[in-house]
Write an enzyme that holds these catalytic residues in place. Structure first.
Site, PDB file in Angstrom:
ATOM      1  N   HIS A 182       4.509   9.810   2.510  1.00  0.00           N
ATOM      2  CA  HIS A 182       5.232  11.012   2.115  1.00  0.00           C
ATOM      3  C   HIS A 182       6.047  11.591   3.265  1.00  0.00           C
ATOM      4  O   HIS A 182       6.563  12.703   3.151  1.00  0.00           O
ATOM      5  CB  HIS A 182       4.261  12.056   1.561  1.00  0.00           C
ATOM      6  CG  HIS A 182       3.746  11.700   0.201  1.00  0.00           C
ATOM      7  ND1 HIS A 182       2.670  10.869   0.009  1.00  0.00           N
ATOM      8  CD2 HIS A 182       4.185  12.039  -1.038  1.00  0.00           C
ATOM      9  CE1 HIS A 182       2.465  10.716  -1.289  1.00  0.00           C
ATOM     10  NE2 HIS A 182       3.362  11.412  -1.940  1.00  0.00           N
ATOM     11  N   GLU A 239      -7.740  16.313  -9.057  1.00  0.00           N
ATOM     12  CA  GLU A 239      -6.917  17.495  -9.309  1.00  0.00           C
ATOM     13  C   GLU A 239      -7.251  18.154 -10.636  1.00  0.00           C
ATOM     14  O   GLU A 239      -7.039  19.353 -10.811  1.00  0.00           O
ATOM     15  CB  GLU A 239      -5.432  17.152  -9.267  1.00  0.00           C
ATOM     16  CG  GLU A 239      -4.898  16.528 -10.526  1.00  0.00           C
ATOM     17  CD  GLU A 239      -3.423  16.193 -10.422  1.00  0.00           C
ATOM     18  OE1 GLU A 239      -2.715  16.414 -11.406  1.00  0.00           O
ATOM     19  OE2 GLU A 239      -2.989  15.686  -9.382  1.00  0.00           O
ATOM     20  N   ILE A 282      -0.085  -0.066  -2.583  1.00  0.00           N
ATOM     21  CA  ILE A 282      -0.643   0.664  -3.720  1.00  0.00           C
ATOM     22  C   ILE A 282       0.015   0.273  -5.033  1.00  0.00           C
ATOM     23  O   ILE A 282      -0.577   0.410  -6.098  1.00  0.00           O
ATOM     24  CB  ILE A 282      -0.544   2.179  -3.474  1.00  0.00           C
ATOM     25  CG1 ILE A 282      -1.280   2.542  -2.181  1.00  0.00           C
ATOM     26  CG2 ILE A 282      -1.133   2.967  -4.628  1.00  0.00           C
ATOM     27  CD1 ILE A 282      -2.713   2.045  -2.109  1.00  0.00           C
ATOM     28  N   GLU A 314       7.063  -2.826  -9.291  1.00  0.00           N
ATOM     29  CA  GLU A 314       7.342  -1.880 -10.373  1.00  0.00           C
ATOM     30  C   GLU A 314       8.814  -1.449 -10.467  1.00  0.00           C
ATOM     31  O   GLU A 314       9.113  -0.293 -10.737  1.00  0.00           O
ATOM     32  CB  GLU A 314       6.440  -0.646 -10.242  1.00  0.00           C
ATOM     33  CG  GLU A 314       4.966  -0.996 -10.184  1.00  0.00           C
ATOM     34  CD  GLU A 314       4.069   0.215  -9.951  1.00  0.00           C
ATOM     35  OE1 GLU A 314       4.530   1.356 -10.148  1.00  0.00           O
ATOM     36  OE2 GLU A 314       2.906   0.017  -9.564  1.00  0.00           O
ATOM     37  N   LYS A 368      -2.979  19.004  -3.527  1.00  0.00           N
ATOM     38  CA  LYS A 368      -2.645  19.568  -4.834  1.00  0.00           C
ATOM     39  C   LYS A 368      -2.938  21.071  -4.886  1.00  0.00           C
ATOM     40  O   LYS A 368      -3.913  21.558  -4.317  1.00  0.00           O
ATOM     41  CB  LYS A 368      -3.437  18.852  -5.931  1.00  0.00           C
ATOM     42  CG  LYS A 368      -3.089  17.374  -6.076  1.00  0.00           C
ATOM     43  CD  LYS A 368      -1.661  17.161  -6.516  1.00  0.00           C
ATOM     44  CE  LYS A 368      -1.290  15.689  -6.590  1.00  0.00           C
ATOM     45  NZ  LYS A 368      -1.920  14.996  -7.692  1.00  0.00           N
ATOM     46  N   GLU A 370      -5.768   8.319  -0.073  1.00  0.00           N
ATOM     47  CA  GLU A 370      -4.993   8.932   1.007  1.00  0.00           C
ATOM     48  C   GLU A 370      -5.911   9.262   2.163  1.00  0.00           C
ATOM     49  O   GLU A 370      -6.987   9.814   1.982  1.00  0.00           O
ATOM     50  CB  GLU A 370      -4.325  10.203   0.503  1.00  0.00           C
ATOM     51  CG  GLU A 370      -3.552  10.971   1.561  1.00  0.00           C
ATOM     52  CD  GLU A 370      -4.416  11.910   2.371  1.00  0.00           C
ATOM     53  OE1 GLU A 370      -4.134  12.050   3.576  1.00  0.00           O
ATOM     54  OE2 GLU A 370      -5.358  12.491   1.833  1.00  0.00           O
TER      55      GLU A 370
END
Length: 775
Positions: free
Chosen positions: A705, A616, A442, A495, A115, A676
């Protein structure tokens, strides 16, 4: 008397009015278009922004803030700081090499991602080592300066990450001792900056902005000494433009006198939120005689209209503290959506409270005009601004007496579970019957084009709710079936009904507002629409129970209930600024507490409440952190502490530096935390072990990612490394993060390899001769 001369900006949203850059980039990645098409779209977007800003009255237009993926990665390329494993790809094809550093390839892992200070923007972390060699490549910046000047948009100012911040953001390259300090490379880096500055001057830039946001953090004397040396040496260059050193997100602190005494010609300071303390600090050092001050008086990170009268008062004070005062937002407008005027679905009352990038630009121009020509020139604007601010304060949306009464009744006991973790753990194991090294994901599974099309069709009335629900049910059946076949132990429903992990809940909570076009870049081509938290928060009805219960009815294995935690609900929204954030977090926590209770009552024995934003949102200054962590951890426990001891509470965090908040992670009192770890080589597991973290941990073994599908051996190696830090009875196996941004063609083999690796390691641990670290 000093006079304000310019209205200016630090940077502007990159994506285009309808995310044209995202679409063009993803088309290039998919092979549907070529490099020339992508470059053409990017060039048109840049030119449109420059023309728009000039037409709006911005006197000095930023260039170089545009990026195909990330501005820190752009800086690394400009400096020649390319990791060895990507050099050949960059040499063969600079564009593909650039994206390989961001996304990885089958042969080479991407750069780590984390971040950008306390925002939800992600940057690519530069990799450096003692042998790093820098080489200037000014071509991108020079081309953009010339492009902008050719359009006749007035003065332009290139923007580049400054040398100190670049080195402080960097990490040792893989294989380099973690004790290596990239700041030791500063003398090697400065000649490269000198060459770039000379190139930009030759291209026609009279000013260059060097961003140094790392200096708003607490920095030791060694860093401050480096700052003094860097800007002494750059300031002494004969062949350079004038230098504007920019800081934002907080007060500059001890770095302010260092920069004020340096030979640079200008400073850009933030004067919003906690950074308002810069005003007194600037007066304390005697101002900036002989220098330019770019005053960030319009909040560049939130969406509420500016209090123009207050900003004018601040600017009036600043006029006596510098030779020239220019007006700007507090930071780049990258962090807000493009245009509030696009939000036709919002009530007119609410629309009048909002300022996105275009409206903030207009506020900057109006403030500059008032200071140049007198406040009477914008008197009607000031009257309308005061009326809008009063209307927002008086609105019924802002205050709900029932919500306030409930938050006032909360006691300390409400934020603590009945039994400690050590007593809960055996009850949970007895209830769940999980194997050693349990596997899970997750939460989200791929958000396919078909799912997005179904949501759009429902929204526009092309299908009815019954048809939509049937499509979602079919997706959940497929997700459950795949997880069972792959051998996962704790399942998720995937989801499919959720557009975003914050927006989905915001659309179902009173007090939140949703936008239609309020997109903000999170990383690369990943854009989110942060909801607007405008009033007191409550939950009218269950939000997740029906679909979670349906998923559980399809399997005998536990299915996690999936919620987003209160801190993240605030961090990834545009939050009201008229009350303390801790109070707002408590309201959200109570709404989530009701949802947790309903999930448990419906049969959920595992409930995950994600808090990826806990780190963050950590204040950049250490003195502010204790108060933040107190309300942040309290709100999480308030949301989760109403369940039985046998109900297992999970949480998840990703892509941040966790070392500074490990005590707070412990204070959450979650039974299982997933984090992570794949890109950072299992560092977090080692950090948790060093402090004796006592609960269950799922450090990610699959980097989601990147489009790379890890080999089973690669996953096994990460599991083995985790086992050196976390005992097997407390270790979970899972990906780094949710899978919504990946495709099924990547997810299926990756999860199959992950579960196969877990089975293999379990077998090794069960052998009588095994004396491995987790035995």
């Amino acid at each position: 008397m000093p006079q304000p001369l310019r209205a200016t900006l630090h940077g502007y949203p990159r994506q285009g009015p309808r995310r044209e850059l995202k679409k063009a980039t993803e088309a290039y990645w998919a092979g549907r278009s070529g490099a020339d098409e992508l470059r053409a779209v990017a060039a048109n977007l840049r030119r449109d922004v420059w023309r728009e800003l000039a037409a709006a009255g911005i006197d000095e237009v930023p260039v170089g803030d545009f990026s195909l993926y990330d501005h820190v990665l752009d800086t690394a390329v400009t400096l020649g700081a390319i990791p060895g494993r990507h050099r050949r790809a960059c040499a063969d094809d600079p564009l593909d090499g650039y994206f390989a550093m961001a996304r990885g390839t089958a042969e080479a892992a991407p750069l780590e991602m984390t971040k950008w200070f306390d925002t939800n923007y992600h940057y690519l972390v530069p990799e450096l080592g003692p042998g790093s060699v820098f080489a200037a490549d000014s071509s991108r910046l020079v081309e953009e300066v010339r492009e902008a000047l050719s359009l006749g948009v007035g003065e332009v100012r290139p923007v580049l990450v400054g040398p100190v911040t670049f080195l402080l953001l960097a990490k040792p390259a893989p294989g380099i001792d973690n004790g290596f300090d990239p700041l030791t490379l500063v003398d090697r880096l400065l000649p490269v900056y000198a060459e770039i500055l000379a190139d930009l001057r030759a291209a026609g830039a009279s000013w260059v902005q060097l961003d140094e946001p790392a200096l708003v953090q607490d920095q030791p004397p060694a860093v401050l000494n480096a700052v003094a040396r860097v800007y002494r040496d750059l300031g002494a260059l004969a062949d350079r433009p004038r230098l504007l050193v920019a800081s934002y997100f907080d007060r500059l602190g001890d770095a302010l006198p260092v920069l004020a005494q340096s030979p640079v010609e200008g400073l850009a300071l933030d004067f919003t939120g906690p950074a308002a303390a810069n005003l007194d600090a600037l007066a304390a050092v005697g101002g900036l005689p002989g220098k330019r001050l770019v005053a960030g008086v319009v909040d560049g990170r939130n969406v509420w209209i500016n209090d123009l009268s207050r900003s004018l008062a601040t600017l009036a004070t600043l006029l006596g503290l510098a030779d020239r005062v220019d007006v700007a937002p507090s930071c780049s407008l990258l962090h807000v959506p493009l245009d509030a005027g696009d939000e036709q679905d919002l009530a007119p009352e609410v629309s009048g409270w909002l300022a996105f990038a275009r409206q903030k630009t207009d506020e900057v121009v109006a403030l500059a005009r008032a200071l140049r020509e007198g406040t009477d020139t914008i008197e009607a604007r000031l009257d309308a601004n005061r009326a809008a601010l009063r209307a927002r304060t008086a609105s019924a949306l802002a205050r709900d007496p029932a919500v306030r009464a409930r938050t006032a009744a909360v006691t300390a006991a409400d934020a603590h579970r009945d039994l400690p973790y050590a007593a809960r753990a055996p009850l949970q194991q007895a209830a769940l019957g999980l194997p050693k090294l349990p596997t899970t994901t997750i939460g989200s599974f791929p958000q396919t084009d078909e799912l997005r099309s179904a949501r759009a069709a429902l929204r526009t009335g092309r299908i009815d709710a019954e048809t939509y629900d049937a499509r979602i049910a079919a997706e959940i059946r497929e997700v459950i079936s795949f997880q069972e076949k792959a051998g996962l132990d704790v399942l998720v429903h995937g989801e499919p009904e959720r557009n975003d992990m914050v927006q989905y809940f915001a659309e179902r909570l009173d007090g939140y507002l949703a936008t239609r076009h309020g997109w903000v870049q999170s990383y690369g081509t990943r854009y989110v629409r942060p909801p607007i938290l405008a009033g007191d928060v409550s939950r009218p009805a269950p939000m997740t129970v029906p679909w979670t219960s349906y998923a559980q009815s399809l399997t005998d294995r536990p299915v996690k209930g999936m919620l987003t935690g209160p801190v993240t609900m605030l961090a990834w929204s545009f939050v009201r600024d008229d009350q303390p954030r801790g109070e707002t977090a408590r309201q959200v926590a109570l709404a989530l507490r009701d949802e947790v209770a309903d999930l448990e009552a419906a049969g959920s024995s595992v409930i995950q409440v994600d808090e990826p934003a806990l780190r963050e949102t950590l204040p950049l200054r250490a003195v502010d952190r204790a108060a933040y962590l107190a309300w942040a951890t309290d709100s999480f426990r308030l949301a989760t502490s109403g369940v039985r001891a046998s109900t297992q509470i999970h949480t998840h965090m990703c892509y941040a530096e966790f070392g500074e908040i490990i005590a707070a992670i412990d204070d959450l009192d979650a039974d299982v935390i997933s984090l992570e770890a794949a890109r950072s080589h299992m560092r977090i597991a080692e950090e948790l072990a060093e402090v004796g973290y006592p609960r269950e941990v799922g450090p990610g073994v699959y980097d989601i990612h990147s489009p790379r599908v890890p080999a089973e051996r690669e996953v096994s190696d990460l599991v083995d490394r985790a086992l050196r830090a976390v005992p097997a009875h407390r270790l979970w196996i899972n990906p780094d993060c949710g899978l919504k941004t990946r495709g099924w063609e990547e997810v299926r083999p990756a999860l199959e390899r992950m579960t196969a690796a877990a089975r293999r390691v379990r077998q090794e641990l069960s052998r009588p001769s095994s004396d491995g670290p987790g035995a």
